[in-house]
Design a protein around this motif. Structure first.
Motif, PDB file in Angstrom:
ATOM      1  N   GLY A  47       0.792  -1.223   0.000  1.00  0.00           N
ATOM      2  CA  GLY A  47       0.000   0.000   0.000  1.00  0.00           C
ATOM      3  C   GLY A  47       0.822   1.270   0.000  1.00  0.00           C
ATOM      4  N   LEU A 110      -8.304  10.225   1.759  1.00  0.00           N
ATOM      5  CA  LEU A 110      -7.645   9.321   2.708  1.00  0.00           C
ATOM      6  C   LEU A 110      -8.602   8.248   3.206  1.00  0.00           C
ATOM      7  CD1 LEU A 110      -5.584  11.941   4.752  1.00  0.00           C
ATOM      8  CD2 LEU A 110      -4.649  10.146   3.271  1.00  0.00           C
ATOM      9  N   THR A 113      -9.067   5.845   0.120  1.00  0.00           N
ATOM     10  CA  THR A 113      -7.879   5.141  -0.357  1.00  0.00           C
ATOM     11  C   THR A 113      -7.187   4.340   0.738  1.00  0.00           C
ATOM     12  OG1 THR A 113      -7.557   6.972  -1.917  1.00  0.00           O
ATOM     13  CG2 THR A 113      -5.719   5.428  -1.631  1.00  0.00           C
ATOM     14  N   HIS A 114      -7.221   4.849   1.950  1.00  0.00           N
ATOM     15  CA  HIS A 114      -6.536   4.174   3.059  1.00  0.00           C
ATOM     16  C   HIS A 114      -7.482   4.029   4.256  1.00  0.00           C
ATOM     17  CE1 HIS A 114      -2.671   4.227   1.051  1.00  0.00           C
ATOM     18  NE2 HIS A 114      -2.809   5.515   0.803  1.00  0.00           N
ATOM     19  N   GLU A 116      -7.578   1.906   6.414  1.00  0.00           N
ATOM     20  CA  GLU A 116      -6.926   1.382   7.606  1.00  0.00           C
ATOM     21  C   GLU A 116      -6.451   2.491   8.548  1.00  0.00           C
ATOM     22  OE1 GLU A 116      -3.706   1.566   4.357  1.00  0.00           O
ATOM     23  OE2 GLU A 116      -5.865   1.271   4.550  1.00  0.00           O
ATOM     24  N   LEU A 117      -6.379   3.721   8.049  1.00  0.00           N
ATOM     25  CA  LEU A 117      -5.945   4.844   8.885  1.00  0.00           C
ATOM     26  C   LEU A 117      -7.002   5.175   9.933  1.00  0.00           C
ATOM     27  CD1 LEU A 117      -4.447   7.285   6.223  1.00  0.00           C
ATOM     28  CD2 LEU A 117      -3.173   5.932   7.891  1.00  0.00           C
ATOM     29  N   GLN A 121      -5.158   9.760  12.842  1.00  0.00           N
ATOM     30  CA  GLN A 121      -4.065   9.837  11.873  1.00  0.00           C
ATOM     31  C   GLN A 121      -4.448  10.723  10.686  1.00  0.00           C
ATOM     32  OE1 GLN A 121      -3.556   5.430  11.473  1.00  0.00           O
ATOM     33  NE2 GLN A 121      -1.377   5.883  11.728  1.00  0.00           N
ATOM     34  N   LEU A 163       2.690  10.487   4.778  1.00  0.00           N
ATOM     35  CA  LEU A 163       1.583   9.615   4.393  1.00  0.00           C
ATOM     36  C   LEU A 163       2.000   8.147   4.454  1.00  0.00           C
ATOM     37  CD1 LEU A 163      -1.214   9.001   3.281  1.00  0.00           C
ATOM     38  CD2 LEU A 163      -0.357   9.529   0.983  1.00  0.00           C
ATOM     39  N   ASN A 164       3.141   7.829   3.857  1.00  0.00           N
ATOM     40  CA  ASN A 164       3.601   6.446   3.849  1.00  0.00           C
ATOM     41  C   ASN A 164       3.889   5.932   5.257  1.00  0.00           C
ATOM     42  OD1 ASN A 164       3.433   5.902   1.115  1.00  0.00           O
ATOM     43  ND2 ASN A 164       5.457   6.683   0.663  1.00  0.00           N
ATOM     44  N   VAL A 167       0.506   5.187   6.944  1.00  0.00           N
ATOM     45  CA  VAL A 167      -0.087   3.955   6.404  1.00  0.00           C
ATOM     46  C   VAL A 167       0.659   2.735   6.915  1.00  0.00           C
ATOM     47  CG1 VAL A 167      -0.499   2.631   4.289  1.00  0.00           C
ATOM     48  CG2 VAL A 167      -1.032   5.073   4.353  1.00  0.00           C
ATOM     49  N   ASP A 168       1.991   2.839   6.968  1.00  0.00           N
ATOM     50  CA  ASP A 168       2.810   1.721   7.443  1.00  0.00           C
ATOM     51  C   ASP A 168       2.480   1.399   8.897  1.00  0.00           C
ATOM     52  OD1 ASP A 168       4.742  -0.220   6.950  1.00  0.00           O
ATOM     53  OD2 ASP A 168       6.347   0.993   7.819  1.00  0.00           O
ATOM     54  N   ARG A 171      -1.020  -0.253   9.110  1.00  0.00           N
ATOM     55  CA  ARG A 171      -1.019  -1.644   8.645  1.00  0.00           C
ATOM     56  C   ARG A 171      -0.355  -2.566   9.667  1.00  0.00           C
ATOM     57  NH1 ARG A 171      -2.377  -2.646   3.350  1.00  0.00           N
ATOM     58  NH2 ARG A 171      -2.799  -0.814   2.090  1.00  0.00           N
TER      59      ARG A 171
END
Length: 210
Positions: A47, A110, A113-114, A116-117, A121, A163-164, A167-168, A171
């Motif tokens: 991701g 966000l 697309t993500h 999981e955040l 966050q 952002l990365n 997300v990391d 996850r």
């Protein structure tokens, strides 16, 4: 060699967009070859958005082609006259007034697309509040009819690195929670299986013991 900006995100881009070997990407980014292989297999950095090193002057397309043609060659960073960016001190993120109207769009992007955040966050990334994030999520925001998802990095509300990293972290937390749930389910199953055993049968000796 100067330090590569965002090495993991750069490695993701190189894996996805070039024919460089794992060793070549490893030598350039400073990551272990096994980690590069894990990125290629989708086991690491899932991701994560790749970071194109040609857009900020770290590499040229000609340099990439040169090294792609020779498995023994190694990438060389392009000379940089621009000073490296200073790390931003921790604290509340300031969002320029001109960009504040873009925050609902960034929040919508966000959330889509993500997913999981966590709300906290998302709020931190775009310099907003959890209540605003929730209002966009449940579509109760006062200007919802004009909200359209747009990348916060493109809007200049946060960096690709931030952002990365977010997300990391999200996850990794989700993976830990999933592993914990599976462990609890397995434990509960063992308890139920033990409870189903007839005590009388458990006390019966084996034929070989008679």
């Amino acid at each position: 060699m100067s330090q590569v900006l965002m090495p993991k995100a750069t490695a993701v881009w190189l894996v996805e967009n070039t024919t460089l070997t794992f060793d070549q990407i490893s030598a350039f980014t400073g990551l272990h070859p096994l980690e590069i292989q894990a990125i290629a297999d989708g086991e690491v950095a899932g991701g994560m958005t790749g970071y194109d090193p040609t857009t900020n002057g770290q590499l040229t397309k000609e340099e990439i082609k040169r090294v792609e043609a020779d498995a023994n060659a190694r990438l060389k960073l392009s000379p940089r006259d621009v000073p490296m960016p200073q790390a931003r001190s921790k604290g509340p993120r300031y969002t320029p007034v001109a960009k504040r109207q873009d925050r609902p769009d960034a929040i919508a992007w966000l959330l889509k697309t993500h997913p999981e955040l966590q709300d906290s966050q998302v709020a931190k990334l775009v310099g907003s509040t959890k209540s605003t994030v929730q209002s966009v999520k449940d579509r109760s925001h006062w200007n919802m009819q004009n909200v359209r998802p747009r990348d916060p990095v493109t809007l200049g509300l946060c960096s690709l690195k931030d952002l990365n990293d977010a997300v990391d972290r999200a996850r990794r937390k989700a993976a830990r929670e999933d592993a914990s749930r599976k462990k609890e389910v397995a434990k509960a199953g063992m308890v139920e299986e033990a409870a189903d055993v007839d005590p009388a049968e458990a006390d019966q000796p084996d034929v070989g013991e008679q």
